[in-house]
Design a protein around this motif. Structure first.
Motif, PDB file in Angstrom:
ATOM      1  N   PRO A   1      43.944  33.277  50.766  1.00 54.80           N
ATOM      2  CA  PRO A   1      44.738  32.831  49.603  1.00 54.80           C
ATOM      3  C   PRO A   1      45.284  33.980  48.746  1.00 54.80           C
ATOM      4  O   PRO A   1      46.423  33.905  48.273  1.00 54.80           O
ATOM      5  N   LEU A   2      44.491  35.040  48.554  1.00 55.67           N
ATOM      6  CA  LEU A   2      44.983  36.163  47.755  1.00 55.67           C
ATOM      7  C   LEU A   2      46.155  36.837  48.458  1.00 55.67           C
ATOM      8  O   LEU A   2      47.157  37.178  47.832  1.00 55.67           O
ATOM      9  N   GLU A   3      46.038  37.014  49.761  1.00 57.60           N
ATOM     10  CA  GLU A   3      47.125  37.630  50.528  1.00 57.60           C
ATOM     11  C   GLU A   3      48.396  36.791  50.427  1.00 57.60           C
ATOM     12  O   GLU A   3      49.499  37.326  50.273  1.00 57.60           O
ATOM     13  N   ARG A   4      48.261  35.493  50.463  1.00 60.83           N
ATOM     14  CA  ARG A   4      49.424  34.600  50.302  1.00 60.83           C
ATOM     15  C   ARG A   4      50.050  34.785  48.918  1.00 60.83           C
ATOM     16  O   ARG A   4      51.263  34.828  48.778  1.00 60.83           O
ATOM     17  N   ARG A   5      49.189  34.859  47.909  1.00 61.72           N
ATOM     18  CA  ARG A   5      49.691  35.044  46.540  1.00 61.72           C
ATOM     19  C   ARG A   5      50.406  36.389  46.401  1.00 61.72           C
ATOM     20  O   ARG A   5      51.432  36.485  45.734  1.00 61.72           O
ATOM     21  N   VAL A   6      49.848  37.437  47.037  1.00 63.85           N
ATOM     22  CA  VAL A   6      50.475  38.762  46.994  1.00 63.85           C
ATOM     23  C   VAL A   6      51.844  38.712  47.657  1.00 63.85           C
ATOM     24  O   VAL A   6      52.837  39.219  47.120  1.00 63.85           O
TER      25      VAL A   6
ATOM     26  N   ALA B   1      40.408  39.117  30.654  1.00 61.78           N
ATOM     27  CA  ALA B   1      40.295  39.674  32.004  1.00 61.78           C
ATOM     28  C   ALA B   1      41.696  39.750  32.597  1.00 61.78           C
ATOM     29  O   ALA B   1      42.574  38.974  32.248  1.00 61.78           O
ATOM     30  N   ILE B   2      41.885  40.706  33.497  1.00 61.26           N
ATOM     31  CA  ILE B   2      43.192  40.903  34.115  1.00 61.26           C
ATOM     32  C   ILE B   2      43.041  40.737  35.616  1.00 61.26           C
ATOM     33  O   ILE B   2      42.253  41.437  36.247  1.00 61.26           O
ATOM     34  N   ASP B   3      43.800  39.787  36.183  1.00 60.46           N
ATOM     35  CA  ASP B   3      43.732  39.620  37.636  1.00 60.46           C
ATOM     36  C   ASP B   3      44.748  40.533  38.314  1.00 60.46           C
ATOM     37  O   ASP B   3      45.555  41.197  37.657  1.00 60.46           O
TER      38      ASP B   3
ATOM     39  N   GLY C   1      37.129  40.164  41.007  1.00 61.42           N
ATOM     40  CA  GLY C   1      38.527  39.760  41.202  1.00 61.42           C
ATOM     41  C   GLY C   1      39.358  39.912  39.955  1.00 61.42           C
ATOM     42  O   GLY C   1      40.559  39.623  39.958  1.00 61.42           O
ATOM     43  N   VAL C   2      38.729  40.348  38.872  1.00 58.59           N
ATOM     44  CA  VAL C   2      39.432  40.623  37.614  1.00 58.59           C
ATOM     45  C   VAL C   2      38.905  41.935  37.043  1.00 58.59           C
ATOM     46  O   VAL C   2      37.799  42.362  37.359  1.00 58.59           O
ATOM     47  N   LEU C   3      39.724  42.554  36.212  1.00 60.40           N
ATOM     48  CA  LEU C   3      39.312  43.800  35.560  1.00 60.40           C
ATOM     49  C   LEU C   3      38.914  43.533  34.120  1.00 60.40           C
ATOM     50  O   LEU C   3      39.607  42.808  33.405  1.00 60.40           O
TER      51      LEU C   3
ATOM     52  N   GLU D   1      50.493  46.751  47.669  1.00 58.69           N
ATOM     53  CA  GLU D   1      49.236  47.094  48.351  1.00 58.69           C
ATOM     54  C   GLU D   1      48.603  48.336  47.740  1.00 58.69           C
ATOM     55  O   GLU D   1      47.379  48.430  47.641  1.00 58.69           O
ATOM     56  N   ARG D   2      49.417  49.303  47.322  1.00 53.18           N
ATOM     57  CA  ARG D   2      48.890  50.515  46.663  1.00 53.18           C
ATOM     58  C   ARG D   2      48.211  50.136  45.349  1.00 53.18           C
ATOM     59  O   ARG D   2      47.107  50.608  45.043  1.00 53.18           O
ATOM     60  N   VAL D   3      48.849  49.265  44.578  1.00 43.22           N
ATOM     61  CA  VAL D   3      48.260  48.795  43.319  1.00 43.22           C
ATOM     62  C   VAL D   3      46.993  47.991  43.613  1.00 43.22           C
ATOM     63  O   VAL D   3      45.972  48.149  42.943  1.00 43.22           O
ATOM     64  N   LYS D   4      47.041  47.163  44.653  1.00 38.05           N
ATOM     65  CA  LYS D   4      45.885  46.340  45.029  1.00 38.05           C
ATOM     66  C   LYS D   4      44.687  47.218  45.405  1.00 38.05           C
ATOM     67  O   LYS D   4      43.551  46.934  45.014  1.00 38.05           O
ATOM     68  N   ALA D   5      44.935  48.300  46.147  1.00 31.42           N
ATOM     69  CA  ALA D   5      43.845  49.198  46.538  1.00 31.42           C
ATOM     70  C   ALA D   5      43.197  49.835  45.312  1.00 31.42           C
ATOM     71  O   ALA D   5      41.964  49.908  45.219  1.00 31.42           O
ATOM     72  N   ALA D   6      44.006  50.274  44.361  1.00 33.72           N
ATOM     73  CA  ALA D   6      43.470  50.862  43.129  1.00 33.72           C
ATOM     74  C   ALA D   6      42.710  49.815  42.320  1.00 33.72           C
ATOM     75  O   ALA D   6      41.654  50.088  41.744  1.00 33.72           O
ATOM     76  N   PHE D   7      43.259  48.595  42.275  1.00 36.41           N
ATOM     77  CA  PHE D   7      42.632  47.488  41.555  1.00 36.41           C
ATOM     78  C   PHE D   7      41.252  47.201  42.141  1.00 36.41           C
ATOM     79  O   PHE D   7      40.259  47.108  41.422  1.00 36.41           O
ATOM     80  N   GLU D   8      41.187  47.080  43.474  1.00 37.56           N
ATOM     81  CA  GLU D   8      39.921  46.756  44.126  1.00 37.56           C
ATOM     82  C   GLU D   8      38.896  47.875  43.955  1.00 37.56           C
ATOM     83  O   GLU D   8      37.709  47.613  43.785  1.00 37.56           O
TER      84      GLU D   8
END
Length: 99
Positions: free
Chosen positions: A3-8, A79-81, A38-40, A23-30
């Motif tokens: 589901p997250l990949e679909r949303r991305v 929180a920030i998703d 799943g949130v910051l 994906e670069r932002v996602k890697a830093a987020f994770e």
């Protein structure tokens, strides 16, 4: 895809961003999401932002992060998703090739 990949992918399509930029932002987020929630939270947000822009989080004034936090946390839920963060980050730091 999950589901997250679909949303991305949907986010990329609707906002006009290249998947590699998100994906670069996602890697830093994770990486910054230390508790894998799943949130910051605010500390994780500071680490994520600092990592993406290449500065030490300790070098950025705390009040500056609070201002940025208010900009990013659109729904003010404390929180920030990923997509909330990616939308903001890519708007204020556009990819070099543009949208």
């Amino acid at each position: 895809p999950d589901p997250l990949e679909r949303r991305v992918r949907h986010f990329c399509k609707t906002e006009g961003y290249h998947i590699s930029d998100v994906e670069r932002v996602k890697a830093a987020f994770e990486k910054a999401d230390k508790d894998s929630s799943g949130v910051l939270d605010q500390q994780e947000f500071a680490a994520c932002y600092a990592g993406l822009v290449g500065v030490d989080p300790l070098e950025v004034v705390e009040s500056r992060f609070r201002i940025l936090w208010e900009e990013v946390d659109e729904d003010h839920n404390g929180a920030i998703d990923l997509l909330e963060f990616a939308k903001w980050y890519l708007r204020v730091n556009p990819p070099k090739r543009g949208k």
